[in-house]
Motif scaffolding. Structure first.
Motif, short mmCIF file in Angstrom:
data_model
loop_
_atom_site.label_atom_id
_atom_site.label_comp_id
_atom_site.label_asym_id
_atom_site.label_seq_id
_atom_site.Cartn_x
_atom_site.Cartn_y
_atom_site.Cartn_z
N GLN A 201 -11.44 1.97 -7.62
CA GLN A 201 -10.90 2.35 -6.33
C GLN A 201 -10.00 1.28 -5.71
OE1 GLN A 201 -14.59 3.17 -4.31
NE2 GLN A 201 -14.52 5.37 -4.79
N ALA A 202 -10.14 0.04 -6.19
CA ALA A 202 -9.47 -1.10 -5.56
C ALA A 202 -7.95 -0.98 -5.47
CB ALA A 202 -9.84 -2.40 -6.27
N PRO A 203 -7.25 -0.38 -6.47
CA PRO A 203 -5.79 -0.32 -6.35
C PRO A 203 -5.28 0.65 -5.29
CG PRO A 203 -6.49 -0.15 -8.65
CD PRO A 203 -7.70 0.05 -7.80
N PHE A 204 -6.17 1.43 -4.66
CA PHE A 204 -5.74 2.51 -3.78
C PHE A 204 -6.41 2.42 -2.41
CE2 PHE A 204 -6.21 4.07 -8.22
CZ PHE A 204 -4.87 4.06 -8.57
N PRO A 205 -6.24 1.32 -1.68
CA PRO A 205 -6.98 1.14 -0.42
C PRO A 205 -6.40 1.87 0.78
CG PRO A 205 -5.61 -0.78 -0.84
CD PRO A 205 -5.48 0.11 -2.05
N THR A 206 -5.15 2.30 0.69
CA THR A 206 -4.46 2.89 1.85
C THR A 206 -3.79 4.20 1.46
OG1 THR A 206 -2.37 1.78 1.35
CG2 THR A 206 -3.96 0.57 2.72
N PRO A 207 -3.49 5.06 2.43
CA PRO A 207 -2.76 6.29 2.10
C PRO A 207 -1.45 6.00 1.38
CG PRO A 207 -3.70 6.47 4.27
CD PRO A 207 -3.95 5.05 3.84
N GLU A 208 -0.73 4.97 1.78
CA GLU A 208 0.53 4.65 1.11
C GLU A 208 0.31 4.34 -0.36
OE1 GLU A 208 4.37 1.67 1.67
OE2 GLU A 208 2.42 1.11 2.50
N SER A 209 -0.76 3.61 -0.68
CA SER A 209 -1.03 3.24 -2.07
C SER A 209 -1.53 4.42 -2.90
CB SER A 209 -2.07 2.11 -2.11
OG SER A 209 -3.34 2.56 -1.66
N ARG A 210 -1.96 5.50 -2.24
CA ARG A 210 -2.49 6.67 -2.94
C ARG A 210 -1.49 7.80 -3.06
NH1 ARG A 210 -7.05 5.22 0.35
NH2 ARG A 210 -6.54 6.75 1.97
N ALA A 211 -0.31 7.66 -2.52
CA ALA A 211 0.62 8.79 -2.45
C ALA A 211 0.89 9.41 -3.81
CB ALA A 211 1.92 8.35 -1.80
#
Length: 309
Positions: A201-211
């Motif tokens: 999960q660590a690479p995707f902490p924010t909505p921007e990083s999960r887009a």
């Protein structure tokens, strides 16, 4: 060809030590970004490709079990793990383009491919377009054919329908982190250890990083949709049928997930030089659930291919 100079990793989420004492972290410049991989050993390359929504971390146990069996390399697909995040659409062709550049930057030849999920889509595509550089192929829970929804768990089909709905899908995957916090953790026979789940999960902490996370589930070919994904996979069928000189292994799991009975039957009937073995109990991320069996299958495949490691 000399190894490209390393770049500093942008996040350093992958604990390289989990792969073994000799494992090292490498960032390879590709196109306008970089692809990160974990590497250990020497000899003929064995490339381990992950899919959605994981990273090279998926193969850490397998690396430890294959010590001294060859040059082990597990890249993070572009946008995943510790690889770069270029401003691209993250469609299948984008992933293919960056992965091609990684193979070429390292000038990898005589390659054994160990492929799971979308890693199979990209690995088989690379093999079909670079047949002279391929030694052998192992498939485990592959994205390789159109999937019939009737063979998939009802809860997953419902999640897919939600993710594919404009607006609702973005809220679930991007805003609420539902894919990483609900769908992914539920795809195991036994729950992941909290510290291991945290690495994924660590690479995707924010909505921007999960887009971009929404692209893989939206591109999964189910009941012929999207047609572009079906076509992407179909173009590899001729090589799969005619590459008799490349030994291949398919591992099946119980209950399994994406390897439906229909797809397994197609592979048995159409893929040249295929041998099929039961991999044991597992759902989809089988590197976590059956690492010893997967490593043993790699060793057996190398022996079939005449590898001396």
């Amino acid at each position: 060809m000399s190894l490209p100079s390393s770049l500093p990793s942008s996040r350093n989420t992958i604990p390289t030590g989990a792969f073994g004492p000799d494992a090292r972290s490498v960032d390879v410049p590709v196109l306008d970004s970089h692809i990160h991989h974990v590497e250990s050993g020497s000899g003929s390359p064995i490339v381990f490709l992950h899919g959605s929504p994981t990273s090279s971390f998926l193969y850490r146990h397998v690396f430890r079990l294959l010590e001294n069996r060859g040059r082990l390399l597990a890249p993070d697909l572009i946008g995943f793990g510790d690889s770069g995040r270029p401003d691209i659409a993250y469609e299948l062709a984008d992933h293919e383009r960056y992965l091609d550049a990684w193979f070429d930057a390292l000038d990898l030849r005589d390659v054994t491919l160990v492929l799971q999920d979308y890693g199979a889509a990209f690995g088989v595509s690379w093999a079909a377009r670079h047949p002279e550089r391929v030694r052998a192929v192992l498939l485990a829970e592959p994205v390789i054919r159109d999937i019939e929804s009737s063979a998939l768990p009802e809860a997953f089909v419902g999640a897919q329908q939600l993710i594919r709905t404009p607006g609702d899908g973005e809220k679930f995957v991007v805003d609420d982190n539902g894919f990483m916090e609900q769908v992914f953790p539920g795809a195991f026979l036994q729950p992941l250890a909290p510290e291991d789940l945290a690495v994924y999960q660590a690479p995707f902490p924010t909505p921007e990083s999960r887009a971009h996370l929404i692209r893989f589930p939206r591109n999964l070919p189910i009941d012929g949709v999207p047609a572009s994904s079906v076509a992407f996979l179909a173009r590899n069928e001729e090589w799969l049928r005619t590459s008799a000189g490349v030994p291949k292994t398919l591992l099946t799991y119980e209950p399994g997930f994406l390897l439906t009975p229909t797809i397994e039957a197609w592979i048995r009937e159409n893929v040249a030089s295929i041998e099929v073995f039961a991999g044991g109990a597992g759902v989809h991320f089988v590197q976590e659930e059956q690492p010893q069996g997967l490593a043993d299958a790699v060793v057996a495949l190398l022996e079939r291919a005449g590898s001396v490691g």
